[in-house]
Enzyme design. Structure first.
Site, PDB file in Angstrom:
ATOM      1  N   GLU A 533       0.905  -1.024   0.059  1.00  0.00           N
ATOM      2  CA  GLU A 533      -0.109   0.013   0.068  1.00  0.00           C
ATOM      3  C   GLU A 533       0.860   1.207   0.093  1.00  0.00           C
ATOM      4  OE1 GLU A 533      -0.552  -2.794   1.711  1.00  0.00           O
ATOM      5  OE2 GLU A 533      -2.621  -3.487   0.866  1.00  0.00           O
ATOM      6  N   GLN A 555      -7.142  -1.401  -1.727  1.00  0.00           N
ATOM      7  CA  GLN A 555      -8.140  -2.244  -2.052  1.00  0.00           C
ATOM      8  C   GLN A 555      -9.184  -2.178  -0.899  1.00  0.00           C
ATOM      9  OE1 GLN A 555      -7.279  -6.889  -1.895  1.00  0.00           O
ATOM     10  NE2 GLN A 555      -7.709  -6.530  -4.013  1.00  0.00           N
ATOM     11  N   TYR A 559      -7.138  -0.981   5.144  1.00  0.00           N
ATOM     12  CA  TYR A 559      -5.619  -1.044   4.668  1.00  0.00           C
ATOM     13  C   TYR A 559      -4.873   0.017   4.474  1.00  0.00           C
ATOM     14  CZ  TYR A 559      -7.095  -5.966   5.191  1.00  0.00           C
ATOM     15  OH  TYR A 559      -7.849  -7.271   5.623  1.00  0.00           O
ATOM     16  N   HIS A 600     -12.413  -5.626   7.837  1.00  0.00           N
ATOM     17  CA  HIS A 600     -13.001  -5.218   6.610  1.00  0.00           C
ATOM     18  C   HIS A 600     -14.389  -4.567   6.629  1.00  0.00           C
ATOM     19  CE1 HIS A 600     -10.669  -8.575   5.417  1.00  0.00           C
ATOM     20  NE2 HIS A 600     -10.390  -8.336   4.447  1.00  0.00           N
TER      21      HIS A 600
END
Ligand SMILES: Cc1ncc(C[n+]2csc(CCOP(=O)(O)OP(=O)(O)O)c2C)c(N)n1
Ligand SMILES: [Mg+2]
Length: 811
Positions: A533, A555, A559, A600
């Protein structure tokens, strides 16, 4: 023949002596620079002494159009390419705020942070192929690495991607090399290795120099690097016949001849073959220690200190110059100097020259201040004459005049304190003093607080809304189709748009918002990257610095934290730290707020917006809005983060027909439902839940007004929220961040900035997720984040408080 030989020797000699001259000027600057700090004229100094000679070699191989991304030791390099004079060096040390005197950062960064100007006064691009380029340095060790990757990759894109080959202001057939520099100890940082690996994968023209002086402040290489050698441990990166990789060179930093040879070779390979290079420059020294904050005698042994004296690169170069002899065919012996005396004369001249540069820099800096102070003192005198507290004011004036090297702080602070003595009096000079203070504060704001964002006509805030247009027949599609087709339109419209990220290429991102676009536009314009990243962002910064319009994909929002450091330290500060002389209009695309589990389903918006002031942060509630933001951003010249709703891709939205054209305006909220009872401000995925709750509240006769914030940075520039609060007199802010996160920020904006407190009949309330991360599963989510019931009940409770008989308590 003989003549020719002599002539070319004369050229050679001139070049060598000129190099020696630059090295000595640089050294003299370091020596005097330290004195300036120790005598209190400057606050901090970190210098390039001990690293001069390799930088001369690097400068020789560095061509017009090339880019540097380096760190605080590179003053000699900057001097050798003609982008830093001794006077400018001192102006930086003193923090002279005039960009003409201090072109690196206009006094905003401490000395030793170098840059060149990529932009004209109006914020438009200069022709970067016609100048030497240095991306603006920052202080965190190794943070120059991520952007270096993008700077190098830009050459590769300009060489291989036909659609941008006419961008002649930025590249000539991708011939430009990106040159990185780093200290040996800083190679311990994760982003160093991440960048090295990525550059090897991408095979980009990057020449990475490691200035190795065995230390990182007081910590020896044995604590920093396995085997105490970066070239040893990176050997596996060496390219082999069939396999791409690096070319690795090792050279001693005092060996002028070898250095020139290796830098020329390295530059040629990188430039022609687009292969990354590592040059490990060993046996360097720090004659004055790390910085002005300490002394290296505390941690270096006597032996090491002696060794450093003997291996000082300038001392070695000097000996080489003195010893050099070349016998011609006729037996004549050619030398650089006939006697040491010649060098001594040169050295004396240089000392004088640097001393006078230092004086000029100081005078330019201090005279400006003294002028302001003289003017201020005159005013104080006039005020004192009129005031019954004149004696006290004259004392202030006297104290101010006695300061030999005054600062603006001394002056303005005295003026402001004086105002207190005359608060009950009234005379014309008081107004003059008030005006003087206001003017000074305004000037100070320009000097120290301007240019956090682009101040050019291209600023994204100047791009106005353009509504989506729909066809005669309503076409409902999965929302990701809107995303995909809009990106398709953008890739067609802007050849400079390059999209990349994990899984962004072949499969067209994890939610298929880029489906089929790699096939259509090729592997460069829609590309997969490794899982990295920080360097995905760095790649984007570097590409954007060279005129491309990268869309870097992270993504998942969760993250982004790996990338946040570089966004915060590098991207967010770029315009500010260069006084608007560099820009990187990078668009960062990510998706988040709602999926499953701890990593997530996060929405750490407060952390993000607090860290990246200088970057727009946009939180569209659906894909139509999101696509509109991308369309807006590409017309502007500012960096932005767009967070799409992770659970929104499969929801149905109507497909607009003006894809790539319609625009969602930045900094403008949208009232998505009108109501009279309470103003509810929310954004992103939570907004849908608020809408759900709104329907249920309607059934109990509570009519809420829902405002979609859409844009957190900047937030509600038109102050529409307060208009709503003025109508409803109640305010609830709902998000999925932790308590006191982005909701507290929104509260401050509405209550304090927009004066919302004046209209409130009840306590303003925030409803957020819990302080912990979101637990997995349906129930984990229900108990971690605000649900429709939570929202219903919170609003109901506020209504109950106001009218308990109408809204009977639920519990
Ligand atoms: C992320 C970060 N951690 C710590 C520091 C403080 N710091 C500044 S320079 C430095 C040592 C760097 O050593 P090296 O990379 O070998 O460069 P040198 O100064 O020796 O040329 C440290 C620890 C910093 N600037 N950034
Ligand atoms: Mg070091």
């Amino acid at each position: 023949m003989e003549n020719k030989q002599k002539l070319s020797f004369e050229d050679f000699k001139t070049e060598v002596l000129n190099d020696y001259r630059i090295a000595k000027i640089s050294r003299e600057c370091s020596l005097l620079g330290r004195r300036e700090v120790l005598t209190g004229k400057a606050k901090f100094g970190i210098f390039g002494d001990g690293k001069e000679v390799p930088q001369l070699a690097m400068a020789k191989a560095f061509k017009i159009g090339d880019f540097r991304s380096g760190y605080y030791r590179d003053q000699t390099f900057m001097m050798a390419i003609g982008e830093l004079t001794a006077q400018q060096f001192f102006a930086g040390l003193y923090a002279h705020t005039d960009i003409k005197a201090e072109p690196m950062t206009a006094g905003r960064q401490m000395g030793g942070h170098f840059s060149t100007h990529s932009l004209h006064e109006d914020g438009s691009w200069k022709d970067l192929t016609k100048q030497y380029n240095s991306s603006a340095d920052i202080s965190p060790t190794a943070a120059q690495m991520p952007r270096l990757l993008g700077l190098a990759q830009a050459s590769k894109i300009y060489r291989t991607e036909k659609s941008v080959q006419h961008f002649s202001n930025f590249s000539i057939n991708g011939n430009e090399v990106a040159w990185g520099t780093i200290g040996n100890a800083s190679t311990s940082e994760g982003v160093f290795f991440e960048t090295i690996n990525a550059a090897g994968v991408l095979q980009v023209p990057m020449v990475m120099s490691v200035w190795d002086d065995e230390y990182g402040i007081s910590v020896h290489a044995k604590h920093q690097t396995t085997k105490e050698s970066i070239s040893e441990i990176l050997k596996g990166f060496q390219r082999e016949n069939a396999k791409d990789g690096y070319e690795i060179f090792v050279v001693n930093g005092w060996d002028y001849v070898q250095l020139i040879d290796i830098y020329n070779k390295a530059g040629k390979i990188a430039r022609e073959e687009h292969v990354p290079i590592l040059i490990h420059v060993k046996e360097l020294t720090q004659p004055q220690g790390h910085s002005t904050s300490g002394s290296h005698e505390r941690y270096k042994t006597k032996e090491r200190l002696n060794w450093e004296k003997e291996h000082d690169c300038i001392a070695k170069m000097r000996n080489w110059i003195l010893d050099f002899e070349l016998e011609t065919e006729t037996g004549e012996v050619l030398r650089f100097v006939n006697a040491e005396e010649e060098l001594i004369i040169l050295e004396k001249e240089i000392k004088k020259e640097v001393l006078s540069a230092k004086r000029n820099a100081w005078n330019a800096f201090i005279n400006e201040l003294k002028f302001e102070v003289t003017h201020g003192c005159e005013l104080l005198g006039k005020v004192a004459n009129k005031s019954k507290n004149g004696a006290f004011i004259l004392k202030y004036k006297k104290e101010l005049m006695a300061i030999v090297e005054p600062s603006r702080k001394d002056l303005i602070s005295t003026a402001r304190k004086t105002l207190r003595y005359i608060k009950d009096e009234s005379f014309a000079e008081k107004i003059l003093l008030q005006n003087f203070i206001n003017d000074s504060l305004k000037k100070g704001a320009k000097k120290f607080s301007s240019k956090l964002h682009s101040e050019s006509d291209f600023n994204a805030l100047n791009v106005l809304e353009k509504k989506p247009v729909y066809g005669k027949n309503k076409t409902l599609v999965d929302a990701r189709i809107i995303m995909r087709d809009n990106f398709d339109a953008l890739l067609k419209k802007y050849p400079e748009v390059i999209i990349f990220g994990e899984d962004a290429g072949l499969i067209g991102d994890v939610n298929q918002g880029l489906e089929g676009l790699q096939e259509k536009y090729g592997e460069i314009r829609v590309a997969d990257t490794g899982i990295r990243e920080a360097t995905i962002i760095g790649q984007g910064i570097g590409l954007a610095l060279r005129g491309l319009r990268p869309i870097a994909e992270i993504q998942y929002l969760d993250y982004l934290l790996y990338a946040l450091q570089i966004m915060s330290d590098d991207l967010a500060t770029l315009q500010y730290r260069t006084f608007g002389k560099q820009k990187a209009p990078l668009i960062i695309r990510t998706r988040g707020h709602r999926l499953e589990g701890i990593w997530h389903a996060g929405s750490p918006m407060g952390g993000i917006i607090n860290n990246i002031r200088g970057i727009h942060v946009l939180v569209p509630r659906n894909m139509t809005k999101a696509a509109g933001f991308y369309n807006t951003l590409l017309e502007g010249d500012e960096p932005a983060l767009v967070i799409e709703c992770l659970n929104g891709y499969r929801l149905k939205e109507e497909l607009p027909i003006n894809l790539g054209e319609y625009k969602t305006q930045i900094g403008v909220v949208e009232t998505v439902k009108e109501g009279t009872d309470i103003t509810v401000v929310s954004y992103g995925s939570t907004l849908r839940i608020v809408e759900e709750a709104a329907k249920e509240l309607q059934q109990v006769n509570i009519h809420i007004e829902i405002i979609d914030a859409q844009s957190l940075l900047p937030f509600d520039l038109n102050h529409d929220c307060v208009e709503s609060v003025a109508k409803t007199n109640k305010l609830l802010i709902v998000d999925e961040d932790v308590p006191g996160g982005a909701s507290a920020y929104i509260l401050q904006e509405i209550i304090e900035k927009q004066n919302g407190y004046m209209y409130l009949d009840s306590k303003p309330v925030t409803l957020t997720a819990k302080a912990h991360r979101t637990a997995y599963g349906t129930d984990g989510d229900y108990f971690s984040k605000p649900s429709a019931e939570d929202i219903f009940e919170k609003i109901y409770e506020i209504m109950h408080e106001e009218n308990p008989s109408k809204f009977k308590s639920l519990y």
